[in-house]
Design a protein around this motif. Sequence first.
Motif, PDB file in Angstrom:
ATOM      1  N   ALA A 116       1.021   4.000  -2.949  1.00 20.73           N
ATOM      2  CA  ALA A 116       0.678   5.401  -2.688  1.00 20.73           C
ATOM      3  C   ALA A 116       1.806   6.329  -3.134  1.00 20.73           C
ATOM      4  O   ALA A 116       1.562   7.434  -3.625  1.00 20.73           O
ATOM      5  CB  ALA A 116       0.386   5.591  -1.205  1.00 20.73           C
ATOM      6  N   ARG A 144      -7.708  -3.121  -1.516  1.00 20.69           N
ATOM      7  CA  ARG A 144      -7.292  -1.901  -0.802  1.00 20.69           C
ATOM      8  C   ARG A 144      -6.391  -1.049  -1.685  1.00 20.69           C
ATOM      9  O   ARG A 144      -6.453   0.171  -1.643  1.00 20.69           O
ATOM     10  CB  ARG A 144      -6.557  -2.223   0.505  1.00 20.69           C
ATOM     11  CG  ARG A 144      -7.373  -2.823   1.608  1.00 20.69           C
ATOM     12  CD  ARG A 144      -8.777  -2.349   1.670  1.00 20.69           C
ATOM     13  NE  ARG A 144      -8.930  -0.984   2.157  1.00 20.69           N
ATOM     14  CZ  ARG A 144     -10.052  -0.295   2.054  1.00 20.69           C
ATOM     15  NH1 ARG A 144     -11.100  -0.815   1.465  1.00 20.69           N
ATOM     16  NH2 ARG A 144     -10.125   0.923   2.525  1.00 20.69           N
ATOM     17  N   ALA A 145      -5.518  -1.709  -2.477  1.00 19.62           N
ATOM     18  CA  ALA A 145      -4.634  -0.964  -3.369  1.00 19.62           C
ATOM     19  C   ALA A 145      -5.456  -0.186  -4.390  1.00 19.62           C
ATOM     20  O   ALA A 145      -5.225   0.996  -4.626  1.00 19.62           O
ATOM     21  CB  ALA A 145      -3.672  -1.914  -4.070  1.00 19.62           C
ATOM     22  N   ALA A 169      -5.240   2.975  -1.754  1.00 13.96           N
ATOM     23  CA  ALA A 169      -3.863   3.455  -1.859  1.00 13.96           C
ATOM     24  C   ALA A 169      -3.588   4.182  -3.162  1.00 13.96           C
ATOM     25  O   ALA A 169      -2.733   5.063  -3.215  1.00 13.96           O
ATOM     26  CB  ALA A 169      -2.888   2.292  -1.713  1.00 13.96           C
ATOM     27  N   ARG A 228       1.957   6.244  -7.204  1.00 20.56           N
ATOM     28  CA  ARG A 228       0.725   6.350  -8.000  1.00 20.56           C
ATOM     29  C   ARG A 228       0.817   7.402  -9.097  1.00 20.56           C
ATOM     30  O   ARG A 228       0.175   7.294 -10.123  1.00 20.56           O
ATOM     31  CB  ARG A 228      -0.477   6.595  -7.101  1.00 20.56           C
ATOM     32  CG  ARG A 228      -0.584   7.981  -6.508  1.00 20.56           C
ATOM     33  CD  ARG A 228      -1.493   7.982  -5.304  1.00 20.56           C
ATOM     34  NE  ARG A 228      -1.080   8.992  -4.366  1.00 20.56           N
ATOM     35  CZ  ARG A 228      -1.736  10.134  -4.175  1.00 20.56           C
ATOM     36  NH1 ARG A 228      -2.831  10.354  -4.831  1.00 20.56           N
ATOM     37  NH2 ARG A 228      -1.285  11.009  -3.301  1.00 20.56           N
ATOM     38  N   SER A 284       0.828  -1.208   0.000  1.00 21.88           N
ATOM     39  CA  SER A 284       0.000   0.000   0.000  1.00 21.88           C
ATOM     40  C   SER A 284       0.862   1.256   0.000  1.00 21.88           C
ATOM     41  O   SER A 284       0.578   2.215  -0.728  1.00 21.88           O
ATOM     42  CB  SER A 284      -0.914   0.028   1.220  1.00 21.88           C
ATOM     43  OG  SER A 284      -2.107  -0.630   0.934  1.00 21.88           O
ATOM     44  N   SER A 285       1.944   1.264   0.812  1.00 17.35           N
ATOM     45  CA  SER A 285       2.742   2.474   0.853  1.00 17.35           C
ATOM     46  C   SER A 285       3.494   2.670  -0.457  1.00 17.35           C
ATOM     47  O   SER A 285       3.596   3.798  -0.947  1.00 17.35           O
ATOM     48  CB  SER A 285       3.699   2.465   2.049  1.00 17.35           C
ATOM     49  OG  SER A 285       4.436   1.292   2.062  1.00 17.35           O
ATOM     50  N   SER A 293      -2.739   5.981   3.455  1.00 18.28           N
ATOM     51  CA  SER A 293      -2.670   4.615   2.951  1.00 18.28           C
ATOM     52  C   SER A 293      -2.039   3.673   3.960  1.00 18.28           C
ATOM     53  O   SER A 293      -2.461   2.530   4.115  1.00 18.28           O
ATOM     54  CB  SER A 293      -1.863   4.558   1.660  1.00 18.28           C
ATOM     55  OG  SER A 293      -2.430   5.392   0.711  1.00 18.28           O
ATOM     56  N   ALA A 348      -3.815   0.536   5.546  1.00 20.16           N
ATOM     57  CA  ALA A 348      -3.236  -0.805   5.419  1.00 20.16           C
ATOM     58  C   ALA A 348      -3.082  -1.452   6.785  1.00 20.16           C
ATOM     59  O   ALA A 348      -3.396  -2.638   6.970  1.00 20.16           O
ATOM     60  CB  ALA A 348      -1.887  -0.725   4.715  1.00 20.16           C
TER      61      ALA A 348
END
Lengths: 232, 192
Positions: A57, A114-115, A119, A60, A53-54, A127, A131
Motif C-alpha cells: 500500500a 489480497r495484495a 492493497a 503502490r 499488505s502495508s 490495507s 490484512a
Amino acid sequence: MSHGTQIFSNAWLHNNPAWIQLLGLCPLLAVSTSVVNALGLSLATALVMVGASSSIAMLRRWIPDFARLPCFVLIIATFTTAAMLLLQAFAFELYLSIALFVQIIVTNCMILSRAESFASRQSLGASVIDALGTALGFAIALLLLGGFRELLGSGTLFAGMSQLFGPSAQAWQLDLLTEDWQIRLLSLPPGAFLAAGLLLAGANALINRISRSSTEQPESAGDDAPQNQGQT
Amino acid sequence: MADLALILLGALLVNNFVLAQFLGLCPFIGSTGRYDTAAAMGLATTFVLTLSAVATYVLHHQLLVPLGLEFLRIIVFIVVIASVVQLTELYLRSTSPLLHQVLGIYLPLITTNCAVLGVALLALQQSLSFAATIAYASGAALGFTLVMVLFAAIRERLQDARIPEAFSGTPITLITAGILSMAFMGFAGFGV
C-alpha cells in the motif's frame, strides 16, 4: 471508523479466505494436526500478510503496473524470510515441525490475492485493517480445524504450547479423551480432508437451516457457522 | 540406479505430494472439474516442476552456498520458478503453438503452485544428490499428474450422483479427496 469495521468484517467473515474463497488450503490442511502448530502458522501468516499488505500500500505509487506481480511476490518473499528467521530465533522446536509450510507462505494465494485486489488500490490504513481481518479469518479456520483434529485424533487440546509460550505453558495441556475414544485416522493425512469436508458440510447445513427458517441477513448465518464448528 | 528408482517411486506413490504432504492443493481442488483440464494442468506442472528443481539445485549449490547466503533461498527460488514458467511459455509459443494453446492459460498459475517450491525445498532439506533431485522431482511431478487425472475422473462421475444438500460443492470434493488419500496410504512402507 464504521468504514474500518466494515472492511474488517468483510475481510474475516463475508469473504473468509478459508471457508468462502478456499484460498490457502495447503497450509490449512497440512498444519492442522494440533492447536500449537495451527497457532504458530497463523502468527507467521499474519506477520507476512500485514507486512506485505502495508508495504504494497505504501509503495503502490512507485510500482509500475506491468511489473506489479513480480514486485508483490518479491515483497511477500522478503516478509516470509523474516517470519522464518523470527521463528527460528524464538520458537525453534515449533519451527522444526512446521518449517516447510512457513517457507511456503510465499506461495499462499490468499496473500497475493489480497495484495492484488485490495492493497494495491487502497490507502495504508484500510490495507492494514483488511490484512488483519484476512489473517484473523485464516487463523480462525486453522485453529478450529487444528482443535477438532487434535481433540479427536490424539485426545488432547493445547499440547506442546510450551514450544510457543515458554515452559509455564506446559500445564495448559488438557487430556480430554481416553485412547478408546480417539480416532487415529484424523491425525493422519486423510483425516485432514475428511475433517475439513465434515466441518464445511456442518456449516453449510446450519446456514441452510437458518436461511430457510427466516430470511435473515447472511451476517447472522455466517456468524453461527464457526461457533457450531467450535462445539463439534 | 535402484536407489534412484526407489526415490522416484517414493515421491510418486508413498509420499504423494498432494494426498500425503498437502502440496499443490489449489490446482487439485480448483482445476479438476474437467478431465482434459486436469491432464493439461498436470502436464504443464510436470515440466515446470522438474526444470525448476534442477535450476534451484544448481543455483543453491553454485551460488548461495559459496556466498553464504542460504537464508535468501525463498526469494531466489521464487524468482527462479517464475523465470522457468516464463521461459517455458516463450519456448512453447515459438516451437509448438498447439501445445501452447492447450497449456497456455495454466502456465502462469504454476508460479503460485506450492508443490513446485515445496519440491525444491524438500529436495534441499534431504540433501539429495543431483541425480537424486531429478528422480525426486520427476516422481513428485508424475505423482501430481496421476492424482490430478484420477481425481478429475472421479469428479466427473460424481456430477451425476445425488449428494445431500449440505455436502454439495466443496465438502464432497474434500471427502472424496480424503478417501483417495486413504487409498494411497495403502502404499505406506512400500520399498522405502
